[in-house]
Design an enzyme around this catalytic site. Structure first.
Site, PDB file in Angstrom:
ATOM      1  N   ARG A  61       0.889  -1.444  -0.112  1.00 49.31           N
ATOM      2  CA  ARG A  61       0.057   0.031  -0.012  1.00 49.31           C
ATOM      3  C   ARG A  61       0.711   1.284   0.164  1.00 49.31           C
ATOM      4  O   ARG A  61       0.490   2.509  -0.220  1.00 49.31           O
ATOM      5  CB  ARG A  61      -0.767   0.118   1.303  1.00 49.31           C
ATOM      6  CG  ARG A  61      -1.960  -1.017   1.079  1.00 49.31           C
ATOM      7  CD  ARG A  61      -2.986  -1.172   2.490  1.00 49.31           C
ATOM      8  NE  ARG A  61      -1.908  -2.260   3.144  1.00 49.31           N
ATOM      9  CZ  ARG A  61      -2.282  -2.635   4.447  1.00 49.31           C
ATOM     10  NH1 ARG A  61      -3.400  -2.363   5.064  1.00 49.31           N
ATOM     11  NH2 ARG A  61      -1.726  -3.558   5.083  1.00 49.31           N
ATOM     12  N   ARG A  66      27.836  24.824   1.764  1.00 54.38           N
ATOM     13  CA  ARG A  66      27.636  23.586   1.296  1.00 54.38           C
ATOM     14  C   ARG A  66      28.927  22.707   2.137  1.00 54.38           C
ATOM     15  O   ARG A  66      29.692  23.034   3.146  1.00 54.38           O
ATOM     16  CB  ARG A  66      28.240  23.620  -0.119  1.00 54.38           C
ATOM     17  CG  ARG A  66      27.069  24.057  -1.018  1.00 54.38           C
ATOM     18  CD  ARG A  66      27.347  24.396  -2.206  1.00 54.38           C
ATOM     19  NE  ARG A  66      27.942  23.399  -2.787  1.00 54.38           N
ATOM     20  CZ  ARG A  66      28.663  23.438  -4.057  1.00 54.38           C
ATOM     21  NH1 ARG A  66      29.166  24.723  -4.363  1.00 54.38           N
ATOM     22  NH2 ARG A  66      29.077  22.392  -4.551  1.00 54.38           N
ATOM     23  N   GLY A 108      -6.553  -5.646  13.584  1.00 51.14           N
ATOM     24  CA  GLY A 108      -7.134  -6.684  14.287  1.00 51.14           C
ATOM     25  C   GLY A 108      -7.765  -6.290  15.508  1.00 51.14           C
ATOM     26  O   GLY A 108      -7.405  -5.466  16.170  1.00 51.14           O
ATOM     27  N   ALA A 150      40.248  46.595  -5.734  1.00 54.11           N
ATOM     28  CA  ALA A 150      38.874  46.129  -6.444  1.00 54.11           C
ATOM     29  C   ALA A 150      38.861  45.718  -7.748  1.00 54.11           C
ATOM     30  O   ALA A 150      39.579  46.290  -8.786  1.00 54.11           O
ATOM     31  CB  ALA A 150      37.980  47.060  -6.059  1.00 54.11           C
ATOM     32  N   LYS A 189      32.049  26.648  -0.078  1.00 53.07           N
ATOM     33  CA  LYS A 189      31.967  25.096  -0.016  1.00 53.07           C
ATOM     34  C   LYS A 189      33.307  24.735   0.294  1.00 53.07           C
ATOM     35  O   LYS A 189      34.429  25.313  -0.060  1.00 53.07           O
ATOM     36  CB  LYS A 189      31.664  24.786  -1.517  1.00 53.07           C
ATOM     37  CG  LYS A 189      31.556  23.030  -1.760  1.00 53.07           C
ATOM     38  CD  LYS A 189      32.203  22.926  -3.099  1.00 53.07           C
ATOM     39  CE  LYS A 189      33.823  22.825  -3.202  1.00 53.07           C
ATOM     40  NZ  LYS A 189      34.336  22.152  -4.413  1.00 53.07           N
ATOM     41  N   ASN A 205      37.539  28.400  -8.739  1.00 54.12           N
ATOM     42  CA  ASN A 205      38.367  27.159  -7.906  1.00 54.12           C
ATOM     43  C   ASN A 205      38.302  26.145  -9.056  1.00 54.12           C
ATOM     44  O   ASN A 205      38.834  24.956  -8.978  1.00 54.12           O
ATOM     45  CB  ASN A 205      37.762  26.600  -6.853  1.00 54.12           C
ATOM     46  CG  ASN A 205      36.285  26.195  -6.926  1.00 54.12           C
ATOM     47  OD1 ASN A 205      35.736  26.966  -7.875  1.00 54.12           O
ATOM     48  ND2 ASN A 205      35.694  25.344  -6.140  1.00 54.12           N
ATOM     49  N   GLU A 249      -8.874 -10.549  12.475  1.00 56.09           N
ATOM     50  CA  GLU A 249      -8.595  -9.415  11.353  1.00 56.09           C
ATOM     51  C   GLU A 249      -9.752  -8.836  11.008  1.00 56.09           C
ATOM     52  O   GLU A 249     -10.795  -9.492  10.642  1.00 56.09           O
ATOM     53  CB  GLU A 249      -7.821 -10.158  10.372  1.00 56.09           C
ATOM     54  CG  GLU A 249      -6.389 -10.606  10.708  1.00 56.09           C
ATOM     55  CD  GLU A 249      -5.481  -9.485  11.325  1.00 56.09           C
ATOM     56  OE1 GLU A 249      -5.288  -8.531  10.859  1.00 56.09           O
ATOM     57  OE2 GLU A 249      -5.063  -9.663  12.572  1.00 56.09           O
TER      58      GLU A 249
HETATM   59  C1  UD1 Z   1      -1.150  -6.881  11.627  1.00 57.46           C
HETATM   60  C2  UD1 Z   1      -1.888  -7.688  12.580  1.00 57.46           C
HETATM   61  C3  UD1 Z   1      -3.184  -6.765  13.059  1.00 57.46           C
HETATM   62  C4  UD1 Z   1      -2.723  -5.647  13.644  1.00 57.46           C
HETATM   63  C5  UD1 Z   1      -1.817  -4.859  12.833  1.00 57.46           C
HETATM   64  C6  UD1 Z   1      -1.171  -3.740  13.750  1.00 57.46           C
HETATM   65  C7  UD1 Z   1      -1.626 -10.001  11.923  1.00 57.46           C
HETATM   66  C8  UD1 Z   1      -2.197 -11.182  11.152  1.00 57.46           C
HETATM   67  N1  UD1 Z   1      -2.245  -8.698  11.797  1.00 57.46           N
HETATM   68  O1  UD1 Z   1      -1.753  -6.669  10.521  1.00 57.46           O
HETATM   69  O2  UD1 Z   1      -3.813  -7.740  13.738  1.00 57.46           O
HETATM   70  O3  UD1 Z   1      -3.694  -5.034  14.197  1.00 57.46           O
HETATM   71  O4  UD1 Z   1      -0.648  -5.897  12.327  1.00 57.46           O
HETATM   72  O5  UD1 Z   1      -0.434  -2.876  12.941  1.00 57.46           O
HETATM   73  O6  UD1 Z   1      -0.597 -10.151  12.353  1.00 57.46           O
HETATM   74  N2  UD1 Z   1       5.748  -9.043   8.034  1.00 57.46           N
HETATM   75  C9  UD1 Z   1       6.535  -9.910   7.736  1.00 57.46           C
HETATM   76  N3  UD1 Z   1       6.471 -10.906   6.991  1.00 57.46           N
HETATM   77  C10 UD1 Z   1       5.192 -11.367   6.231  1.00 57.46           C
HETATM   78  C11 UD1 Z   1       4.235 -10.314   6.609  1.00 57.46           C
HETATM   79  C12 UD1 Z   1       4.457  -9.163   7.517  1.00 57.46           C
HETATM   80  O7  UD1 Z   1       7.720  -9.492   8.305  1.00 57.46           O
HETATM   81  O8  UD1 Z   1       5.115 -12.304   5.790  1.00 57.46           O
HETATM   82  C13 UD1 Z   1       5.957  -7.789   8.773  1.00 57.46           C
HETATM   83  C14 UD1 Z   1       5.581  -6.535   8.019  1.00 57.46           C
HETATM   84  O9  UD1 Z   1       6.774  -6.138   7.676  1.00 57.46           O
HETATM   85  C15 UD1 Z   1       5.036  -5.533   9.398  1.00 57.46           C
HETATM   86  C16 UD1 Z   1       4.460  -6.539  10.126  1.00 57.46           C
HETATM   87  O10 UD1 Z   1       5.032  -7.748   9.758  1.00 57.46           O
HETATM   88  O11 UD1 Z   1       6.126  -4.862   9.642  1.00 57.46           O
HETATM   89  C17 UD1 Z   1       3.121  -6.385  10.092  1.00 57.46           C
HETATM   90  O12 UD1 Z   1       2.663  -6.816   8.683  1.00 57.46           O
HETATM   91  P1  UD1 Z   1       1.396  -6.079   8.093  1.00 57.46           P
HETATM   92  O13 UD1 Z   1       1.024  -6.780   6.730  1.00 57.46           O
HETATM   93  O14 UD1 Z   1       1.539  -4.656   8.015  1.00 57.46           O
HETATM   94  O15 UD1 Z   1       0.117  -6.487   8.943  1.00 57.46           O
HETATM   95  P2  UD1 Z   1      -1.406  -5.859   9.194  1.00 57.46           P
HETATM   96  O16 UD1 Z   1      -2.148  -6.129   8.009  1.00 57.46           O
HETATM   97  O17 UD1 Z   1      -1.010  -4.354   9.256  1.00 57.46           O
END
Ligand code: UD1
Ligand code: CA
Length: 457
Positions: free
Chosen positions: A16, A331, A139, A421, A349, A384, A153
């Site tokens: 997003r 700079r 969530g 000057a 600079k 320069n 969720e």
């Molecule tokens: C998640 C929570 C939700 C909560 C929200 C808070 C779950 C299923 N849902 O939703 O309940 O309210 O966060 O912000 O957990 N990430 C990974 N690997 C993955 C997927 C995600 O490392 O495969 C990381 C993302 O980079 C991010 C974090 O996990 O930093 C949260 O993932 P995101 O997809 O933003 O979750 P939300 O849909 O916001």
């Protein structure tokens, strides 16, 4: 193995955000989101958290590898799948703290309180929650009295469940052994076809485990950055926190609405920041300095009681009691000693200006060394660059450079020397000498009469 292990999930793409940059590398108050989360972890005493990286992992890892243990999640199959990647690192950990890399407004106090509640009450899992008027997208926390029952969720929730205002911030404490076991039991049976970390609560419920929530009073902390609009919202909130903190520490900020200060900037007591000013990077402003209006400083150091007005500066060092601006441009590599004046429409600079020297108007000083108390006349230019290479200019102590002097580098002006000057100086000028380079002035005494005689008006 320490009792407490922290895991930060940061592998998601951040679809997003509509960006080529991985989400957690987007900047908030001058530093990437992930670093804000790392800072909070450090503030509760966690030295090297495990960070799960995936999308753009080279960029993320390069930025944080000195302060984190990097674990790769090759395919992003959900938050539950992310945490599965660190299971081998959790051996023997009593408490596992899970954080989200996209939640930069989390406060250390809340994290501390969450950990304390979890450990004091010997819970299986404790979730940091917040109450939101607009809980859309998060969530929802479903409870039975004090006890957490389930997290649902947005996309899986019934209309009734969507009415719930208490939300999951994405920050949790787990009993290590229980988390390990539960992660082997979660499925892909949900609206997004992902392994949800939040499904472990369903497993815990069946096992009759004790699950708690700690609700923060500041719902801003919950803000998860999923879009540019949320990024801007977080920037606004964080900015306000920074400004409040500096005002509490004795800095005058005349107009907070038009003042922007990055997270890493440092300000001393009795600094004044005038409107429309932006301080970025590792800028440090010392006591009694006045900055602004309309000034933008990045990675600059400003000495005590200096005034910097209508100025743009980057990687510059400004000494004590200097006057810079209006309309100066400093700079990288500019270094001003104490009591230096840099006036209007001056660009400097990669140059050192020694104590008490003045460059008051309309000059370009590049790759130069200007000695003590030198006076650089209006319109002086260090030439320069010969089109291929840059060359240095050395201007001695107590020199007087006449207005509109061109100093064609490489060239040296000795101490106490003077240039006339309008001179274009191409050869070194010895100490205490006068150098003039311009044609003789011609006078025609009766020019007006000659014109009339020629029949001109
Ligand atoms: C998640 C929570 C939700 C909560 C929200 C808070 C779950 C299923 N849902 O939703 O309940 O309210 O966060 O912000 O957990 N990430 C990974 N690997 C993955 C997927 C995600 O490392 O495969 C990381 C993302 O980079 C991010 C974090 O996990 O930093 C949260 O993932 P995101 O997809 O933003 O979750 P939300 O849909 O916001
Ligand atoms: Ca999120």
């Amino acid at each position: 193995m320490p009792n407490l292990v922290a895991v930060i999930m940061a592998a998601g793409k951040g679809t997003r955000m509509q960006s080529k940059l991985p989400k957690v590398m987007h900047s908030l108050a001058g530093k990437p989101l992930i670093e804000h989360v790392l800072d909070v972890a450090n503030q509760v005493g966690i030295e090297r958290p495990l960070v799960i990286v995936g999308h753009g992992r080279e960029v993320v890892a390069a930025r944080i590898q000195e302060r984190a243990e990097i674990v790769v999640q090759t395919e992003q199959l959900g938050t539950g799948h992310a945490v599965m990647q660190v299971l081998p690192y959790l051996e023997g950990a009593q408490t596992v703290l899970v954080l989200s890399g996209d939640q930069p407004l989390l406060k250390p106090e809340s994290l501390q309180a969450l950990i304390k509640m979890h450990e004091d009450q010997e819970a299986c899992a404790t979730v940091l929650t917040a109450c939101m008027d607009q809980p859309f997208g998060y969530g929802r926390i479903l409870k039975d009295g004090e006890h957490l029952v389930r997290i649902v969720e947005e996309k899986d929730a019934t209309p009734d469940e969507r009415q719930v205002k208490e939300i999951n911030t994405g920050t949790y404490c787990f009993r290590g052994s229980a988390l390990k076991d539960a992660l082997t039991k979660i499925t892909l049976q949900n609206a997004q076809g992902e392994y949800y970390l939040t499904e472990v609560f369903d497993v815990f419920l069946k096992q009759g485990e004790r699950m708690l929530t700690y609700c923060t009073g500041d719902s801003h902390e919950a803000l998860g950055i999923n879009s540019r609009s949320q990024l801007a919202e977080a920037e606004g909130i964080f900015r306000e926190r920074i400004l409040e903190r500096w005002m509490a520490d004795g800095v005058t900020i005349v107009d907070p609405a038009s003042t922007f200060i990055d997270a890493e900037v440092e300000l001393a007591q009795d600094v004044t920041i005038l409107p429309f000013t932006r301080l970025m990077g590792n800028t440090r402003i010392n006591e009694d300095a006045v900055i602004g209006p309309q000034t933008s400083l990045e990675n600059c150091n400003v000495g005590c009681a200096s005034e910097v007005t209508y100025t743009v500066a980057k990687n510059a060092d400004i000494g004590d009691r200097c006057h810079v601006g209006p309309f100066a441009y400093l700079r990288p590599g500019t270094s001003l000693d104490a009591n230096v004046k840099v006036g209007d429409f001056v660009e400097i600079k990669n140059s050192k200006i020694e104590e008490g020297a003045k460059v008051p108007h309309l000059s370009y000083i590049g790759d130069a060394h200007v000695g003590k108390s030198a006076n650089i006349g209006a319109g002086t230019i260090t030439c320069n660059y010969d089109g291929v290479n840059k060359h240095p200019t050395k201007i001695g102590d107590y020199t007087f450079i006449g207005s509109n002097t061109n100093l064609v580098a490489p060239v040296e002006i000795g101490d106490h020397a003077v240039t006339g000057a309008g001179s274009t100086i191409t050869k070194n000028v010895p100490a205490k000498a006068l150098a003039v380079e311009r044609s003789q002035q011609v006078i025609r005494e009766h020019w007006h009469r000659e014109k009339i005689n020629r029949g001109q008006k």
